[in-house]
Every structure is written in structure tokens, then in C-alpha cells.
Write an enzyme that holds these catalytic residues in place. Structure first.
Site, PDB file in Angstrom:
ATOM      1  N   ASP A 236     -72.644  33.081  19.884  1.00  0.00           N
ATOM      2  CA  ASP A 236     -71.607  32.071  19.732  1.00  0.00           C
ATOM      3  C   ASP A 236     -71.996  31.068  18.644  1.00  0.00           C
ATOM      4  O   ASP A 236     -73.156  30.654  18.536  1.00  0.00           O
ATOM      5  CB  ASP A 236     -71.435  31.339  21.073  1.00  0.00           C
ATOM      6  CG  ASP A 236     -70.298  30.350  21.064  1.00  0.00           C
ATOM      7  OD1 ASP A 236     -69.152  30.772  20.867  1.00  0.00           O
ATOM      8  OD2 ASP A 236     -70.567  29.144  21.257  1.00  0.00           O
TER       9      ASP A 236
ATOM     10  N   GLU B 113     -88.167  45.221  19.261  1.00  0.00           N
ATOM     11  CA  GLU B 113     -89.206  45.543  20.250  1.00  0.00           C
ATOM     12  C   GLU B 113     -88.675  46.496  21.324  1.00  0.00           C
ATOM     13  O   GLU B 113     -89.461  47.082  22.073  1.00  0.00           O
ATOM     14  CB  GLU B 113     -89.698  44.262  20.927  1.00  0.00           C
ATOM     15  CG  GLU B 113     -90.373  43.261  19.989  1.00  0.00           C
ATOM     16  CD  GLU B 113     -90.605  41.926  20.679  1.00  0.00           C
ATOM     17  OE1 GLU B 113     -90.374  41.842  21.918  1.00  0.00           O
ATOM     18  OE2 GLU B 113     -91.000  40.967  19.998  1.00  0.00           O
TER      19      GLU B 113
END
Length: 552
Positions: free
Chosen positions: A215, A266
């Protein structure tokens, strides 16, 4: 291939996905309290599987006092009781994955709720303290600090600064909030803030989410010195039409997303970041999706393009050029929870700036028939384009903007902060109709609804549209099936010569034409239609209609 496997570079799922936005409080309500919830979403996943979407994006469901419908987060690691529990989230996620549907969650990093523990600590702490350094606190101007630090205007109306009362009861410093006073902005120059959000990302990634919609992705860094700025009178409230706004699109935001990109890497499964960044040009927007930053960003210039063939051709060309130039897919979107639904917006006859909304006294109200025809044609065109497409809940039913919401039911902060001068976004957030003859049109079993549903919602109910071969719902289903069968999410397009009021191109052997004019357009030749946005006979494409076809 399972959802966890990694795709070959260049073929990641998010490059071609059809992603469906769920506004949780308005999607489906299992508890019956009038507010949608996570178990409600779980109960309707089969409907989304039937629609054919690849992923869902959930607007905020984290702990919040709900002053801005969840975009004011008090706890980033828990579910608000309105929507259920973390266990409900885990079940919803597992059930979505079992159906081959990925899940993207909304993350709100620009600001928190004023009820967040950090902000409560900041209010109790002294000026210059580490607690206040997590937010943007400044001394005021004037002889006694009685004036705000600068003249910035809030997106929701009024100023961007609110003065606090210090622990000793005296008037104190001011804090910055781009949005409501209950949404204080974080100071993203503070390493403690950055480390906190790395931890929040990992919390949800560890639970198995497939990505984040970020956002206000262009608002997290403010210009050094916080200089005064007065926007033009016709400025877009989110900064999409202006250059060098000191609280939008500052260069430092890119360092944040390079850092987040490394966190996402990751994890297995091609986890994705999609940014909400309202910027003046597509060239600037493309900077958010360079190879080491975000994976997608919303194509707001496309969303905001009016019903005009020349401008639509231009924004499609530019989108493919600019996003392709940095190795990213273009995204395509026509509606979301912040804009007037495109079944109404595309037929407006007066200016309606982003965030303005439509209400009983608005000028230029749309013709519902023309609006729906244009919306169906616009979607038919959009789902043929290469890249990733976003759908907003209810558009597959052809829902228009709810324009006649009585004032006493409105809840958008924009309505209150502008003293009723702007209607805001309630009209695109009304709960969905699932069953024509059920309480609350099947939104729940009790008939309660946090915003009133229009009487006309019955004819848009999903169960009604499922039985109508020519319904908007069945059009969306056909488009998504054909898009997947013909791999239209990847590859390129070839522009074709056509009338001035049309948009026409070819995707392999499929021809796509949209007629934005007022007269029929002859397609010519021996054509076989794959899909028509509105049923018609012959080979003359009617106004406000689009079609996919092959030629002998």
C-alpha cells in the site's frame, strides 16, 4: 508443478497471472455480523476456482481499529477479530493452495494506526526520544509552535499534521499523516522501522503467503527538509498527475524495495511484491519493477484512461515498452477498492477525480446500459493483453458503483474530513450479491450488511448470472479459459490497421478488436468468433463492443 516449485527465469507465475482482489469486509460473511471475514472467503473459494483466477489478493485483515477499513494497522502479526483468527487465515491459505490459488496479502508500511504500540509509546515519550524517531514528529512553527511544520494537505482532506499534548499537559510537537490523523506515517530513514518490516515480511512468508501488495508504495520517503508544497487545483489525490511532490515518489523508496526483494528471494515459490505507486508517467512507474526491486506495480495510467481509442492504444503501447524495457510484465487493471467501478466510470459524463466517488448530488452520472457494455468490452480487451491482469471483486458480475448510499450510512474518512464535499470510496465497497432471494443477497444468512446493498443488486447476484449464458460472469469465465488455452498472458502483440475509433491487434492467430466509437465497424472476411463482449450476429462490430476471432 506444485505451488512451491520455482519457475525458470522469465516464466514465474506472477508474469501472466489473473489475480482477483478480495475486499474482505465485503466479500462473504460467515459470522453473520454484517462484515465479511476469512471463513467467508474460505467458503467461497470454489466459486473463485470456477472463475479461473490464478491468485487472490486480500485487502487488509490485520488487527485494526478500522478507522480506514483496516488500512490503519495496530498489529501487523495478527488477524483482526472482525475477520477471524490466525487459525482461520491458515485454513483459508491451505484451502486456496489446495485449489491451486495463490494468496497475496496487503501490507501497509507507510503508516500505522495511532493505536499501534509504537505510536502509543511515542505519545508518552519526550521529543527527540527513540520512540518518537519511529514516526515523523516535528516542532511547530510560530512563536509557540502553534503552526504546523509545513502546508501539506492530507489525501483525505485537511492538513497532514496533528499536534499532540505532551505528558505534562502542554501543547507539544506535531506528527505527520498523509492520510487520516489516526494513521501516523513511519519515518523510513530509521533503521529500526526497516528491520521491523523485514520481520513482518518473514512472519507472513513463513506462514506460506505468495506475495504482498504494498500500500502507498510511493509514499514512504519524504523529501529532505519537508518543504512546503501546494498541489494544483486539479491534482490527483494520490499524486498520479504531478511531478516532484515532496511526499510521493522520492528516490529513496527504491532502496527499501531492493532490500525487500532480497528478503523475498530467501523463500521458494517465486514470492512476489506488487506496488501501489501512483506516478505521473509509465516511465517513472517502471522504475519500481527493475530486476532487483518489485516484481509488479499497478498500471494506474491504464486504469485511468478514458473511453477513447487513441489514448487507449497509446497507453497500451507505452506500457508494453516501458515495463518490457526493464524486463517486467505490464499489469492491467480496471477497478479496485479506491476507484469508481469501471461499469460506471467508463460512462461518466463529468470529471471525477480519483477518490471523489459518486453520490446522490454528483454531476455526470453514467448511463447504466452504456457503462456495462463498455465495461464488458474493456475487460474483453484487457484479458487479451500480455502480462498480468487484476480483477476487483464484483466486476465479474458487472456491478456498477453504488451511487445512492444515504449520507448516514457512509463510512469513508474522505466523506467526514471533507465535510461531505467528496463522497469517497464507499460506493465500490458495498458487499457482494451471491443469491438473489437470500438475506443480504447471500452475503450472509442474517441480512446484516455494513453498507446498504442497492435493491438492484438482486439482478447481479451470482446465482442469477450463473444461469444466463450471456451474463457478465459467464463472459469472464470464457475470457479466462481462452486466455489460458492460448497463453495470452505471455508473448507480444502485433498492431493492426483499423478505424480510428477502434483498438485492434493480433495475438498469434487471434484477432482482438474493440469498438469505442458510435458506429458499427465491419470486420470483413470469413471470421470465426471465439468470444464477443456482447452477443451480435454478422461481422459488423457494434459500438461499445469487443471481440476475439480468427480468420480463414
Amino acid at each position: 508443478m506444485t505451488l512451491e516449485q520455482i519457475a525458470a527465469p522469465g516464466s514465474e507465475w506472477w508474469r501472466t497471472a489473473v489475480i482477483y482482489q478480495i475486499y474482505p469486509r465485503s466479500f462473504a460473511d460467515a459470522s453473520g455480523d454484517g462484515i465479511g471475514d476469512l471463513p467467508g472467503i474460505t467458503s467461497r473459494l470454489d466459486s473463485l476456482k470456477e472463475l479461473g483466477v490464478d491468485a487472490i489478493w486480500l485487502s487488509p485483515f490485520m488487527t485494526s481499529p478500522q478507522r480506514d477499513a483496516g488500512y490503519d494497522v495496530a498489529d501487523y502479526r495478527d488477524v483482526d477479530p472482525l475477520f477471524g483468527t490466525l487459525a482461520d487465515f491458515d485454513e483459508m491459505l491451505a484451502q486456496a493452495h489446495a485449489r491451486g490459488i495463490r494468496v497475496i496479502v496487503d501490507l501497509v508500511p507507510n503508516h500505522s494506526s495511532d493505536q499501534h504500540v509504537w505510536f502509543q509509546e511515542a505519545l508518552k515519550a519526550a521529543p527527540g526520544s527513540p520512540e518518537r524517531a519511529r514516526y515523523i514528529f516535528r516542532d511547530g512553527k510560530g512563536e509557540n509552535g502553534e503552526l504546523p511544520p509545513n502546508n501539506w494537505e492530507s489525501v483525505f482532506g485537511g492538513g497532514q499534521w496533528t499536534r499532540v499534548t505532551e505528558a505534562d499537559g502542554t501543547p507539544g510537537q506535531w506528527y505527520l499523516h498523509i492520510f487520516d490523523a489516526t494513521q501516523p506515517d513511519f519515518d523510513w530513514t530509521n533503521e529500526e522501522v526497516r528491520e521491523e518490516f523485514r520481520s513482518i515480511l518473514r512472519f507472513w512468508l513463513d506462514r506460506g503467503v505468495d506475495g504482498f501488495r504494498v500500500d502507498v508504495a510511493h509514499g514512504m520517503i519524504k523529501k529532505d527538509g519537508l518543504p512546503d508544497y501546494t498541489p494544483p487545483a486539479d491534482a490527483d489525490s494520490m499524486g498520479g498527475g504531478e511531478d516532484d511532490v515532496p511526499y510521493w515518489g522520492q528516490p529513496g523508496v527504491h532502496d527499501i524495495y531492493r532490500d525487500w526483494h532480497q528478503v523475498m528471494a530467501e523463500y521458494d515459490g517465486d514470492r512476489a511484491l506488487c506496488g501501489e505507486a501512483w506516478l505521473p508517467t509509465l516511465q517513472q512507474t517502471s522504475l519500481w519493477v527493475r530486476p532487483d526491486e518489485m516484481h509488479q506495480t499497478f498500471n494506474f495510467p491504464y486504469l485511468m484512461t478514458p473511453w477513447d481509442a487513441e489514448r487507449l492504444r497509446g497507453v497500451i503501447r507505452e506500457s508494453l515498452d516501458e515495463f518490457g524495457g526493464v524486463g517486467a510484465p505490464s499489469t492491467w487493471v480496471l477497478s479496485n477498492h479506491d476507484v469508481v467501478r469501471h461499469a460506471s466510470r467508463l460512462a461518466l459524463t463529468a470529471d471525477n477525480p480519483q477518490g471523489e466517488g459518486i453520490g446522490p448530488k454528483s454531476a455526470g452520472k453514467p448511463d447504466a446500459v452504456i457503462g456495462l457494455s463498455r465495461a464488458r468490452a474493456a475487460t474483453t480487451l484487457m484479458l487479451s493483453l500480455p502480462g498480468s491482469a487484476y480483477l476487483y471483486q464484483g466486476e465479474e458480475l458487472g456491478l456498477p458503483e453504488a451511487m445512492e448510499i444515504p449520507d448516514e450510512f457512509r463510512q469513508d474518512p474522505t466523506w467526514f474530513r471533507t465535510n461531505g464535499e467528496r463522497y469517497g470510496r464507499d460506493g465500490c465497497r458495498v458487499p457482494l450479491p451471491w443469491s438473489a432471494d437470500a438475506p443480504a443477497y447471500g452475503f450472509n444468512d442474517t441480512g446484516d450488511s455494513w453498507l446498504p446493498q442497492p435493491d438492484e443488486w438482486a439482478r447481479y447476484a451470482r446465482d442469477v448470472e450463473e444461469g444466463d449464458a450471456d451474463s457478465t460472469l459467464n463472459l469472464y469465465k470464457r475470457l479466462i479459459v481462452l486466455r489460458r488455452e492460448h497463453a495470452l498472458g505471455s508473448g507480444s502483440l502485433v498492431w493492426e490497421d483499423a478505424a480510428d475509433d477502434t483498438v485492434a491487434f493480433r495475438r498469434g492467430d487471434i484477432h482482438v478488436v474493440a469498438n469505442l466509437g458510435t458506429e458499427p465497424v465491419e470486420l470483413g472476411g470469413d471470421v470465426t468468433f471465439l468470444v464477443q463482449s456482447e452477443p451480435f450476429t454478422g461481422t459488423a462490430l457494434p459500438p461499445n463492443t469487443a471481440a476475439w476471432f480468427t480468420k480463414a
